[in-house]
Every structure is written in structure tokens, then in C-alpha cells.
Design a protein around this motif. Structure first.
Motif, PDB file in Angstrom:
ATOM      1  N   LEU A  31       0.842  -1.191   0.000  1.00 31.94           N
ATOM      2  CA  LEU A  31       0.000   0.000   0.000  1.00 31.94           C
ATOM      3  C   LEU A  31       0.883   1.250   0.000  1.00 31.94           C
ATOM      4  O   LEU A  31       1.837   1.346   0.755  1.00 31.94           O
ATOM      5  N   GLY A  32       0.582   2.187  -0.886  1.00 29.37           N
ATOM      6  CA  GLY A  32       1.333   3.433  -0.983  1.00 29.37           C
ATOM      7  C   GLY A  32       2.420   3.419  -2.038  1.00 29.37           C
ATOM      8  O   GLY A  32       3.003   4.453  -2.341  1.00 29.37           O
ATOM      9  N   GLN A  33       2.691   2.276  -2.624  1.00 29.12           N
ATOM     10  CA  GLN A  33       3.724   2.178  -3.650  1.00 29.12           C
ATOM     11  C   GLN A  33       3.158   2.545  -5.024  1.00 29.12           C
ATOM     12  O   GLN A  33       2.000   2.273  -5.322  1.00 29.12           O
ATOM     13  N   SER A  34       4.010   3.106  -5.871  1.00 29.10           N
ATOM     14  CA  SER A  34       3.588   3.468  -7.229  1.00 29.10           C
ATOM     15  C   SER A  34       3.272   2.244  -8.073  1.00 29.10           C
ATOM     16  O   SER A  34       2.300   2.232  -8.816  1.00 29.10           O
ATOM     17  N   TRP A  35       4.098   1.230  -7.978  1.00 22.50           N
ATOM     18  CA  TRP A  35       3.908   0.019  -8.773  1.00 22.50           C
ATOM     19  C   TRP A  35       4.022  -1.188  -7.838  1.00 22.50           C
ATOM     20  O   TRP A  35       5.009  -1.900  -7.861  1.00 22.50           O
ATOM     21  N   PRO A  36       3.012  -1.419  -6.987  1.00 22.36           N
ATOM     22  CA  PRO A  36       3.098  -2.558  -6.053  1.00 22.36           C
ATOM     23  C   PRO A  36       3.123  -3.888  -6.796  1.00 22.36           C
ATOM     24  O   PRO A  36       2.626  -3.990  -7.926  1.00 22.36           O
ATOM     25  N   ASN A  37       3.704  -4.865  -6.167  1.00 23.51           N
ATOM     26  CA  ASN A  37       3.837  -6.190  -6.764  1.00 23.51           C
ATOM     27  C   ASN A  37       2.543  -6.978  -6.557  1.00 23.51           C
ATOM     28  O   ASN A  37       2.486  -7.932  -5.787  1.00 23.51           O
ATOM     29  N   THR A  38       1.501  -6.550  -7.237  1.00 22.81           N
ATOM     30  CA  THR A  38       0.202  -7.208  -7.179  1.00 22.81           C
ATOM     31  C   THR A  38      -0.555  -6.907  -8.466  1.00 22.81           C
ATOM     32  O   THR A  38      -0.125  -6.100  -9.283  1.00 22.81           O
ATOM     33  N   THR A  39      -1.687  -7.512  -8.628  1.00 29.64           N
ATOM     34  CA  THR A  39      -2.485  -7.375  -9.840  1.00 29.64           C
ATOM     35  C   THR A  39      -3.206  -6.031  -9.893  1.00 29.64           C
ATOM     36  O   THR A  39      -3.797  -5.602  -8.907  1.00 29.64           O
ATOM     37  N   ASP A  40      -3.159  -5.401 -11.046  1.00 28.38           N
ATOM     38  CA  ASP A  40      -3.926  -4.185 -11.300  1.00 28.38           C
ATOM     39  C   ASP A  40      -5.356  -4.629 -11.613  1.00 28.38           C
ATOM     40  O   ASP A  40      -5.587  -5.330 -12.596  1.00 28.38           O
ATOM     41  N   VAL A  41      -6.313  -4.239 -10.786  1.00 29.61           N
ATOM     42  CA  VAL A  41      -7.696  -4.671 -10.957  1.00 29.61           C
ATOM     43  C   VAL A  41      -8.592  -3.562 -11.516  1.00 29.61           C
ATOM     44  O   VAL A  41      -9.817  -3.642 -11.424  1.00 29.61           O
ATOM     45  N   SER A  42      -7.984  -2.543 -12.110  1.00 28.35           N
ATOM     46  CA  SER A  42      -8.740  -1.414 -12.634  1.00 28.35           C
ATOM     47  C   SER A  42      -9.673  -1.841 -13.761  1.00 28.35           C
ATOM     48  O   SER A  42      -9.341  -2.701 -14.575  1.00 28.35           O
ATOM     49  N   THR A  43     -10.826  -1.181 -13.819  1.00 29.56           N
ATOM     50  CA  THR A  43     -11.774  -1.398 -14.912  1.00 29.56           C
ATOM     51  C   THR A  43     -11.621  -0.318 -15.985  1.00 29.56           C
ATOM     52  O   THR A  43     -12.397  -0.283 -16.925  1.00 29.56           O
ATOM     53  N   HIS A  44     -10.627   0.568 -15.836  1.00 29.10           N
ATOM     54  CA  HIS A  44     -10.421   1.662 -16.784  1.00 29.10           C
ATOM     55  C   HIS A  44      -8.953   1.705 -17.201  1.00 29.10           C
ATOM     56  O   HIS A  44      -8.067   1.623 -16.355  1.00 29.10           O
ATOM     57  N   PRO A  45      -8.670   1.844 -18.504  1.00 26.76           N
ATOM     58  CA  PRO A  45      -7.285   1.767 -18.971  1.00 26.76           C
ATOM     59  C   PRO A  45      -6.384   2.919 -18.527  1.00 26.76           C
ATOM     60  O   PRO A  45      -5.166   2.781 -18.541  1.00 26.76           O
ATOM     61  N   ASN A  46      -6.937   4.058 -18.103  1.00 21.72           N
ATOM     62  CA  ASN A  46      -6.115   5.204 -17.710  1.00 21.72           C
ATOM     63  C   ASN A  46      -5.817   5.265 -16.215  1.00 21.72           C
ATOM     64  O   ASN A  46      -5.198   6.226 -15.755  1.00 21.72           O
ATOM     65  N   TRP A  47      -6.266   4.285 -15.480  1.00 20.82           N
ATOM     66  CA  TRP A  47      -6.075   4.278 -14.028  1.00 20.82           C
ATOM     67  C   TRP A  47      -5.616   2.895 -13.593  1.00 20.82           C
ATOM     68  O   TRP A  47      -5.907   1.892 -14.248  1.00 20.82           O
ATOM     69  N   HIS A  48      -4.920   2.843 -12.469  1.00 21.16           N
ATOM     70  CA  HIS A  48      -4.467   1.580 -11.885  1.00 21.16           C
ATOM     71  C   HIS A  48      -5.087   1.458 -10.494  1.00 21.16           C
ATOM     72  O   HIS A  48      -5.055   2.426  -9.725  1.00 21.16           O
ATOM     73  N   VAL A  49      -5.639   0.307 -10.197  1.00 14.05           N
ATOM     74  CA  VAL A  49      -6.253   0.062  -8.891  1.00 14.05           C
ATOM     75  C   VAL A  49      -5.652  -1.208  -8.309  1.00 14.05           C
ATOM     76  O   VAL A  49      -5.551  -2.232  -8.994  1.00 14.05           O
ATOM     77  N   TYR A  50      -5.259  -1.120  -7.054  1.00 10.37           N
ATOM     78  CA  TYR A  50      -4.659  -2.254  -6.352  1.00 10.37           C
ATOM     79  C   TYR A  50      -5.419  -2.476  -5.051  1.00 10.37           C
ATOM     80  O   TYR A  50      -5.780  -1.525  -4.367  1.00 10.37           O
ATOM     81  N   VAL A  51      -5.661  -3.740  -4.721  1.00  7.79           N
ATOM     82  CA  VAL A  51      -6.393  -4.083  -3.505  1.00  7.79           C
ATOM     83  C   VAL A  51      -5.452  -4.844  -2.578  1.00  7.79           C
ATOM     84  O   VAL A  51      -4.742  -5.760  -3.000  1.00  7.79           O
ATOM     85  N   PHE A  52      -5.461  -4.445  -1.314  1.00 10.60           N
ATOM     86  CA  PHE A  52      -4.661  -5.079  -0.277  1.00 10.60           C
ATOM     87  C   PHE A  52      -5.610  -5.496   0.847  1.00 10.60           C
ATOM     88  O   PHE A  52      -6.715  -4.965   0.948  1.00 10.60           O
TER      89      PHE A  52
END
Length: 149
Positions: A31-52
């Protein structure tokens, strides 16, 4: 003979218990990282969403296309709250912590899951209003976060 009957039962029980453990669970770190080592679950191509996850709380982080952390929310069994993380941390809206309507009401859905939906409304000044609402919200997300009059 009693042991032979018990061992298959124990094997079956162990298999049943191991099943849920093997299911992919959200990570507890990053949490808080720019590119965390987890799956991007975003439903929109211009945004990245990560769930912890930690315990029964889910943390939903929203990054822009360049990886800048814009904000994050916590979803507990009892409430939806904004976290003090990201460049738009002061611009997070939930039903439990509503904000006045943003300058631009145009929003895009960036996440849906865990009983919630996340929306981003880019603002004319370059900031973004991040909104988290219940999945049963069928109206404009701004209206779902008005709170009580």
C-alpha cells in the motif's frame, strides 16, 4: 483398522481446509507504492487500482497512468473511509465521509468488487475527486456520497 478409517477422513478434511487457503487473496503489503507487486484490478485503462487486505479490512489504492498514488480507501465490515495516502488524499469521498460536489461531475468507474465501486472525477485544476460507494449505488456516485441532510 480404526486408523485406516480415520486417515482418509483426515485427508479429506485437510483437502477441504487447504482449498480456501490456496485461493488468491489480496496481498497485505505494498500500500502506498507506485507500482506494487500485485495485480492491477482497474476497470479503466487510464487508471491503476490495487487491492490489499489485512484481516477483514480491504484497502483500495488508486494510481494514475504514470503510477502516481492519487488516493486510497479502507473498506471495513462497517464503514468506507478515505486514507491519508496520495496526492488527492484530501479529495476522497465516501458515504461515511461525504464531500461537496466536485467542480467537474464527469466521473469514470475504475473499480468494482468487494461490495464497492470506485470512481474518479478529474478536476479542471489537475486534481481528482476519488469516490468510493456501495455496489448497490445505481445513481451518480456523487449523489450516493451526499450523506444525511
Amino acid at each position: 483398522m480404526h486408523i485406516r478409517r480415520t486417515l482418509p477422513s483426515l485427508s479429506l478434511l485437510a483437502g477441504l481446509l487447504a482449498g480456501p487457503v490456496l485461493a488468491a487473496a489480496p496481498p497485505a503489503t505494498g500500500l502506498g507504492q507506485s507500482w506494487p507487486n500485485t495485480t492491477d484490478v482497474s476497470t479503466h485503462p487510464n487508471w491503476h487500482v490495487y487491492v490489499f487486505a489485512r484481516g477483514s479490512t480491504r484497502y483500495i489504492q488508486i494510481n494514475d497512468a504514470q503510477g502516481v498514488v492519487r488516493g486510497a480507501f479502507a473498506r471495513t465490515p462497517y464503514s468506507l473511509v478515505g486514507l491519508p495516502i496520495g496526492t488527492d488524499a484530501g479529495n476522497l469521498s465516501t458515504p461515511d465521509e461525504p464531500l461537496p460536489p466536485p467542480a467537474s461531475r464527469q466521473s469514470v468507474q475504475v473499480y468494482q468488487g468487494d461490495g464497492v465501486q470506485a470512481f474518479v472525477a478529474p478536476q479542471p485544476d489537475g486534481t481528482a475527486r476519488l469516490m468510493l460507494v456501495s455496489s448497490d449505488c445505481k445513481a451518480d456516485p456523487i449523489n450516493c456520497n451526499k450523506g444525511s441532510p
